[in-house]
Design an enzyme around this catalytic site. Structure first.
Site, PDB file in Angstrom:
ATOM      1  N   CYS A 387       9.744   3.466  -5.120  1.00  0.00           N
ATOM      2  CA  CYS A 387       8.804   3.481  -3.988  1.00  0.00           C
ATOM      3  C   CYS A 387       9.478   4.059  -2.745  1.00  0.00           C
ATOM      4  O   CYS A 387       9.698   5.257  -2.685  1.00  0.00           O
ATOM      5  CB  CYS A 387       8.209   2.105  -3.768  1.00  0.00           C
ATOM      6  SG  CYS A 387       6.579   2.214  -2.997  1.00  0.00           S
ATOM      7  N   HIS A 513       6.013   0.679  -8.734  1.00  0.00           N
ATOM      8  CA  HIS A 513       6.990  -0.406  -8.907  1.00  0.00           C
ATOM      9  C   HIS A 513       7.096  -0.789 -10.388  1.00  0.00           C
ATOM     10  O   HIS A 513       6.384  -1.706 -10.834  1.00  0.00           O
ATOM     11  CB  HIS A 513       6.561  -1.635  -8.100  1.00  0.00           C
ATOM     12  CG  HIS A 513       6.726  -1.457  -6.632  1.00  0.00           C
ATOM     13  ND1 HIS A 513       7.905  -1.725  -5.979  1.00  0.00           N
ATOM     14  CD2 HIS A 513       5.858  -1.019  -5.685  1.00  0.00           C
ATOM     15  CE1 HIS A 513       7.762  -1.475  -4.687  1.00  0.00           C
ATOM     16  NE2 HIS A 513       6.529  -1.036  -4.486  1.00  0.00           N
ATOM     17  N   GLU A 515       9.277  -2.444 -11.857  1.00  0.00           N
ATOM     18  CA  GLU A 515       9.853  -3.786 -12.072  1.00  0.00           C
ATOM     19  C   GLU A 515       8.793  -4.846 -12.368  1.00  0.00           C
ATOM     20  O   GLU A 515       9.078  -5.848 -13.006  1.00  0.00           O
ATOM     21  CB  GLU A 515      10.715  -4.204 -10.877  1.00  0.00           C
ATOM     22  CG  GLU A 515       9.993  -4.495  -9.561  1.00  0.00           C
ATOM     23  CD  GLU A 515       9.810  -3.261  -8.674  1.00  0.00           C
ATOM     24  OE1 GLU A 515       9.723  -2.139  -9.222  1.00  0.00           O
ATOM     25  OE2 GLU A 515       9.728  -3.421  -7.434  1.00  0.00           O
TER      26      GLU A 515
HETATM   27  N1  GLN Z   1       6.909   2.030   3.225  1.00  0.00           N
HETATM   28  C1  GLN Z   1       6.568   2.901   2.162  1.00  0.00           C
HETATM   29  C2  GLN Z   1       5.062   3.131   2.084  1.00  0.00           C
HETATM   30  O1  GLN Z   1       4.289   2.372   2.615  1.00  0.00           O
HETATM   31  C3  GLN Z   1       7.097   2.388   0.829  1.00  0.00           C
HETATM   32  C4  GLN Z   1       6.494   1.094   0.410  1.00  0.00           C
HETATM   33  C5  GLN Z   1       7.254   0.415  -0.701  1.00  0.00           C
HETATM   34  O2  GLN Z   1       8.429   0.752  -0.942  1.00  0.00           O
HETATM   35  N2  GLN Z   1       6.648  -0.548  -1.364  1.00  0.00           N
HETATM   36  O3  GLN Z   1       4.625   4.063   1.474  1.00  0.00           O
END
Ligand code: GLN
Length: 554
Positions: A387, A513, A515
């Site tokens: 992410c 994600h 995970e």
């Molecule tokens: N801050 C980034 C976004 O909003 C990544 C978010 C995250 O890593 N969950 O896109």
């Protein structure tokens, strides 16, 4: 008042906690689920959170720990992660609710006029709302395990406890049992395990009208039969329902420990159900693998929430699973990205075999993450970005490989001349922060011939998201020419989901994600592949070291 005395096939186990928080109610509930599933029963789990936020999505990970995301895009308590890792239960937004949600529904109904003529009160209106939300998940499963957040004695949890007290009355003794998780501290000066805090906590429950059927007693050593007898007597619980929940080295041993203590047998007796004997081979296998690994690697996690490791709960577990798939112990070293800014990546990353940059929000520590990526890219150290980790990898490559020195994300610099990471079109003008990100499962098409494809072994995959920003497509061609492979895209090709850097043994990052979908029995492909490459990198390094040493020996 609503009538809840209906015929429901599902039986309920309510799990409460006493004495102190953080005793592992979530793990205990998940382990009960695993044991009952291993006996062939169908189960579901639910977490009731007594705080007033509608969901944990707006809370800082420092306050609340990880925000776990379900397939349907709910931002939930991290205990749902334990439930999904330990059991086959399919969880949705209905499997976690908060006081905030309960009051939100009640106030909406009140304004609509649903309670016309009545005074809206905690009993019965709030308790009825809680009961409806609990019963709503009991569709076609044998057993529902409901965990009540907080500790008995908290003001906030009272309506929840009152609601579950009523449910035993509504549904009958054979359909509802109460499990209370408590702490038995060992006092070194007295050489004794003390039962008094547990007695007090059970008394508190009994004051509200709940008599626990089973006590799960957390302690750093096993309880003797004599002590179990004493606890049973003082707490009005049968002796064989006093379960010793001794500390274990690895969480995946908990179902086995509970089983040895007779917990599942006791539960099915109390609920009056017949099942086959449990099949626990898979759990035994995992415990064995974790306790006797063939190899060992150290992963550096460069992030912001390093002092609150609950913030990376699923990530931590997914890395352990990746290790399980490679018969390898995974040691985790949390590295503060702001420290990297001060001391340099070379100093802080010199003792790790691979680097992972997880998700995150806000600009603090971002430059430290970018310099960590430059270091691992140039030194060909395996890298995995998740992410925000992928977004900073893209920024680093744009700056250093494409030469656009001012590249940035508009999250960190809204005026950047090179917005290589930018807010999604649909997100422009979204002011409300709760539940408005790209959330939950989205499909992704994996490009054949890439590293991602080699680990997934599939083209169509689905992964869970939680972010607002995306790779800006304007820069895709330029980055591709510089060596970036867009190895996973949304099916229409408009969103980058996975990227890798060709001139590197393992530089893979994803916008989602992964995970959240890793399980001990089914380690996630990206974590499996990452640990495999980390292990190969470490073995290669050791070989080189040996070769270097040899001439010196002459
Ligand atoms: N801050 C980034 C976004 O909003 C990544 C978010 C995250 O890593 N969950 O896109």
């Amino acid at each position: 008042m609503m009538d809840f005395k209906k015929q429901i096939k599902t039986k309920f186990i309510f799990v409460t906690g006493g004495v102190v928080s953080s005793l592992g109610k979530g793990l205990a509930s998940a382990s009960i689920g695993a044991l009952l599933e291993s006996r062939g029963l169908s189960i579901t789990l639910q977490k009731l959170d007594p705080y007033i936020n509608v969901d944990p999505g707006t809370m800082s990970p420092f306050q609340h720990g990880e925000v776990y995301v379900t397939d349907d895009g709910a931002e939930t308590d991290l205990d749902l992660g334990h439930y999904e890792r330990f059991t086959g239960a399919k969880l949705t937004r209905r499997n976690n609710f908060t006081t905030g949600q309960v009051y939100d529904s009640i106030i909406t109904k009140e304004r609509r006029g649903d309670y016309l003529g009545y005074t809206v009160q905690v009993v019965p209106h709030v308790t009825d709302e809680i009961k409806s939300k609990v019963l709503a998940i009991a569709n076609n499963v044998d057993i529902a395990i409901i965990e009540i957040g907080g500790t008995v004695g908290d003001i906030e949890s009272l309506p929840f406890l009152e609601a579950i007290r009523q449910l035993r009355f509504d549904l009958g003794k054979e359909n509802v049992i109460y499990v209370h998780l408590t702490l038995l501290p060992y006092i070194a000066t007295a050489h004794e395990i003390k039962t008094k805090p547990t007695q007090h906590s059970v008394n508190k429950l009994r004051e509200i009208g709940i008599q626990p059927d089973i006590l799960l007693c957390r302690s750093d050593r096993p309880l003797t039969a004599e002590l179990k007898g004493k606890i049973g007597l003082f707490c009005n619980v049968e002796k064989d329902a006093v379960i010793s929940a001794e500390d274990v080295k690895c969480i995946y041993e908990v179902p086995l420990v509970f089983h040895r203590e007779g917990l599942d047998e006791k539960i099915i007796k109390l609920l009056n159900i017949w099942t086959r004997a449990p099949k626990l081979e898979q759990w035994e296998d995992i415990a064995k693998k974790i306790n006797s690994p063939k190899n060992e690697v150290t992963i550096g996690i460069v992030g912001k929430y390093v002092n609150r490791q609950d913030s990376y709960k699923s990530l931590h577990e997914a890395l352990i699973h990746g290790g399980l798939a490679n018969s390898c112990r995974v040691n985790l070293q949390y590295i503060d990205s702001e420290e990297v800014e001060k001391k340099g990546a070379q100093t802080l990353l010199k003792n790790v075999d691979g680097v992972l940059i997880p998700g995150g929000f806000g600009s603090r520590g971002v430059e430290g993450k970018i310099s960590s990526i430059k270091y691992v890219r140039e030194n060909k150290i395996p890298f995995f970005g998740i992410c925000l980790g992928m977004q900073v990898a893209v920024i680093e490559l744009t700056r250093d490989v494409c030469g656009l020195k001012n590249a940035n994300s508009t999250e960190f610099d809204p005026e950047t001349p090179e917005p290589v990471i930018d807010i999604m079109e649909e997100q422009r003008g979204v002011n409300s922060k709760g539940g408005t990100m790209r959330l939950g499962a989205y499909p992704c098409s994996v490009k054949k011939g890439t590293k991602a494809h080699s680990v997934y072994g599939a083209v169509d995959i689905s992964e869970r998201h939680r972010h607002r920003y995306e790779v800006n497509n304007r820069y895709r061609d330029e980055l591709e020419k510089a060596g970036v492979e867009w190895s996973g895209l949304s099916p229409d090709g408009s969103l980058v989901e996975i990227m890798e850097y060709r001139h590197h043994p393992w530089f893979v990052a994803c916008q989602f994600h992964p995970e959240f979908k890793s399980r001990p029995m089914a380690p996630h492909p990206l974590f499996r592949g990452f640990i495999k490459s980390v292990l190969a990198h470490k073995t290669q390094g050791l070989k080189k070291l040996k070769q270097k040493k040899k001439p010196g020996k002459k």
